[in-house]
Design a protein around this motif. Structure first.
Motif, PDB file in Angstrom:
ATOM      1  N   ASP A 159       8.685  -8.613  -4.892  1.00 53.40           N
ATOM      2  CA  ASP A 159       7.667  -7.728  -5.449  1.00 53.40           C
ATOM      3  C   ASP A 159       6.320  -7.833  -4.757  1.00 53.40           C
ATOM      4  N   TYR A 160       6.225  -8.581  -3.673  1.00 50.68           N
ATOM      5  CA  TYR A 160       4.961  -8.729  -2.959  1.00 50.68           C
ATOM      6  C   TYR A 160       4.502  -7.368  -2.461  1.00 50.68           C
ATOM      7  N   CYS A 161       3.209  -7.066  -2.595  1.00 48.39           N
ATOM      8  CA  CYS A 161       2.711  -5.746  -2.237  1.00 48.39           C
ATOM      9  C   CYS A 161       1.204  -5.807  -2.034  1.00 48.39           C
ATOM     10  N   VAL A 162       0.622  -4.689  -1.623  1.00 46.67           N
ATOM     11  CA  VAL A 162      -0.820  -4.603  -1.380  1.00 46.67           C
ATOM     12  C   VAL A 162      -1.415  -3.502  -2.251  1.00 46.67           C
ATOM     13  N   ALA A 163      -2.533  -3.828  -2.904  1.00 44.31           N
ATOM     14  CA  ALA A 163      -3.260  -2.855  -3.725  1.00 44.31           C
ATOM     15  C   ALA A 163      -4.724  -2.829  -3.277  1.00 44.31           C
ATOM     16  N   TYR A 164      -5.496  -1.878  -3.836  1.00 41.16           N
ATOM     17  CA  TYR A 164      -6.888  -1.776  -3.399  1.00 41.16           C
ATOM     18  C   TYR A 164      -7.787  -1.197  -4.488  1.00 41.16           C
ATOM     19  N   ALA A 165      -9.081  -1.383  -4.259  1.00 42.10           N
ATOM     20  CA  ALA A 165     -10.120  -0.817  -5.116  1.00 42.10           C
ATOM     21  C   ALA A 165     -11.206  -0.233  -4.220  1.00 42.10           C
TER      22      ALA A 165
ATOM     23  N   ARG B  42      -9.364  -1.418  -9.746  1.00 44.90           N
ATOM     24  CA  ARG B  42      -8.098  -1.180  -9.046  1.00 44.90           C
ATOM     25  C   ARG B  42      -7.735   0.305  -9.039  1.00 44.90           C
ATOM     26  N   VAL B  43      -7.388   0.823  -7.842  1.00 45.63           N
ATOM     27  CA  VAL B  43      -6.945   2.212  -7.697  1.00 45.63           C
ATOM     28  C   VAL B  43      -5.426   2.288  -7.748  1.00 45.63           C
ATOM     29  N   GLY B  44      -4.746   1.427  -6.987  1.00 41.36           N
ATOM     30  CA  GLY B  44      -3.287   1.454  -6.962  1.00 41.36           C
ATOM     31  C   GLY B  44      -2.740   0.741  -5.754  1.00 41.36           C
ATOM     32  N   LYS B  45      -1.431   0.813  -5.585  1.00 42.55           N
ATOM     33  CA  LYS B  45      -0.743   0.147  -4.479  1.00 42.55           C
ATOM     34  C   LYS B  45      -0.738   1.039  -3.244  1.00 42.55           C
ATOM     35  N   ILE B  46      -0.783   0.395  -2.075  1.00 44.94           N
ATOM     36  CA  ILE B  46      -0.671   1.154  -0.825  1.00 44.94           C
ATOM     37  C   ILE B  46       0.474   0.663   0.053  1.00 44.94           C
ATOM     38  N   LEU B  47       1.024  -0.511  -0.243  1.00 45.42           N
ATOM     39  CA  LEU B  47       2.135  -1.052   0.546  1.00 45.42           C
ATOM     40  C   LEU B  47       3.091  -1.744  -0.410  1.00 45.42           C
ATOM     41  N   GLU B  48       4.356  -1.285  -0.431  1.00 46.95           N
ATOM     42  CA  GLU B  48       5.344  -1.825  -1.354  1.00 46.95           C
ATOM     43  C   GLU B  48       6.667  -2.076  -0.635  1.00 46.95           C
ATOM     44  N   PRO B  49       7.552  -2.886  -1.261  1.00 42.66           N
ATOM     45  CA  PRO B  49       8.889  -3.082  -0.683  1.00 42.66           C
ATOM     46  C   PRO B  49       9.646  -1.767  -0.594  1.00 42.66           C
TER      47      PRO B  49
END
Length: 329
Positions: free
Chosen positions: A235-241, A252-259
């Protein structure tokens, strides 16, 4: 003879046409991973007209006692620079050399690193800084001790990222265990100094933050990014704000990189390259190939990252092809 020459001319012309079509149909790309070997937590930087990647050597903690670097003029062809930082040049390191952050300032190159994976304030270790005269090192520890060696606000001293704001001030964002601090760097870049209110550490932890902070300023906005989930899990991923200040608040806006089960799992701990184009961005990250179960089996990859017309980051599509050549001007 004329017929022979005519035949050869036709063959050569046909071959050139086919070759041209092949080039157009299959442009040269970096491929993912961009270089062989188990590497993670890649720090991307542009130095002296070249792209550089400084990753963690992904192995058992006791074997993680050096770091290699990789350079490229075009994002496609990479040169390895072995052991740009190693145990021999860090007197207090004994294991877990992690997650570099590298900058160029004061006519030197500063290499920030996490070491020893400390679990409490009685253990030696934390975030250190090494210096070299060129991006390939060798980098040597300059303090003889960590720059940050305590767990403050619940943040394990790892995963540092150093950000330069438009006014020339450098800040360090760092932290594991679900907490992120920021500190103000001294002019020598080997010390931290108080903020205007007298505090040394400011907690800036956004929702769902785990580790791996990164900061980008674009069009007057501060894009704060981080990794979520477990680094050994799927479940490792990248999110941003997005914020109006380097201090946040970071909503937090949301995820940008997911499996992606068709490509890889465990995608995270990223950084960015700015290419020569006006809004040309690349995300450098690690991921775990499908079928690999060892937590340390991670590879470094590059894919394009885009913003939409409103300034939000579009979800990144992971690829096996990687990116096409983009030499720096």
């Amino acid at each position: 003879m004329k017929l022979k020459h005519l035949f050869l001319s036709c063959v050569i012309g046909w071959s050139a046409s086919v070759f041209s079509q092949n080039i157009e149909q299959s442009p040269q790309t970096s491929g993912n991973p961009v270089f062989p070997g188990w590497y993670a937590d890649p720090e991307g930087a542009v130095f002296e007209g070249e792209y550089w990647i400084y990753p963690t050597y992904s192995a058992a903690y006791t074997d993680q006692i050096y770091m290699d670097a990789f350079s490229s003029k075009d994002l496609v062809n990479w040169t390895k620079h072995p052991k740009v930082l190693s145990k021999e040049n860090i007197s207090w390191l004994w294991r877990a050399l992690w997650a570099p952050a590298v900058i160029h300032a004061n006519d030197k190159y500063y290499f920030y690193f996490g070491a020893n994976d400390i679990q409490n304030n009685n253990e030696p270790g934390g975030i250190g800084v090494a210096v070299a005269d060129n991006p390939a090192g060798p980098f040597k520890d300059v303090l003889g001790k960590p720059l940050i060696d305590k767990i403050v606000n619940g943040a394990q001293p790892i995963d540092q990222f150093v950000f330069k704001d438009d006014d020339g001030q450098y800040y360090m964002y760092y932290g594991g265990w679900g907490h992120c601090n920021m500190v103000k760097m001294g002019a020598d870049l080997t010390s931290i100094v108080p903020f205007e209110d007298g505090t040394i550490y400011k907690e800036v932890t956004p929702e769902n933050y785990v580790e791996g902070p990164f900061m980008l300023k674009r069009n007057g906005k501060y894009y704060f990014m981080w990794s979520e989930g477990g680094w050994t899990g799927p479940d490792y991923c990248v999110a941003y704000a997005i914020a109006d200040s380097p201090f946040g608040p970071f909503k937090r806006v949301g995820k940008i990189l997911e499996p992606d089960e068709n490509v890889a799992r465990g995608a995270g701990h990223h950084s960015l390259f700015k290419g020569p184009g006006k809004d040309e961005w690349y995300i450098i990250y690690h991921r775990r190939p499908i079928g690999e179960t060892d937590g340390n089996y991670r590879v470094t990859c590059i894919d394009r990252m885009y913003f939409d017309k409103d300034g939000y980051i579009k979800p990144v599509k992971m690829t096996f092809e990687g990116v096409t050549a983009s030499p720096l001007k």
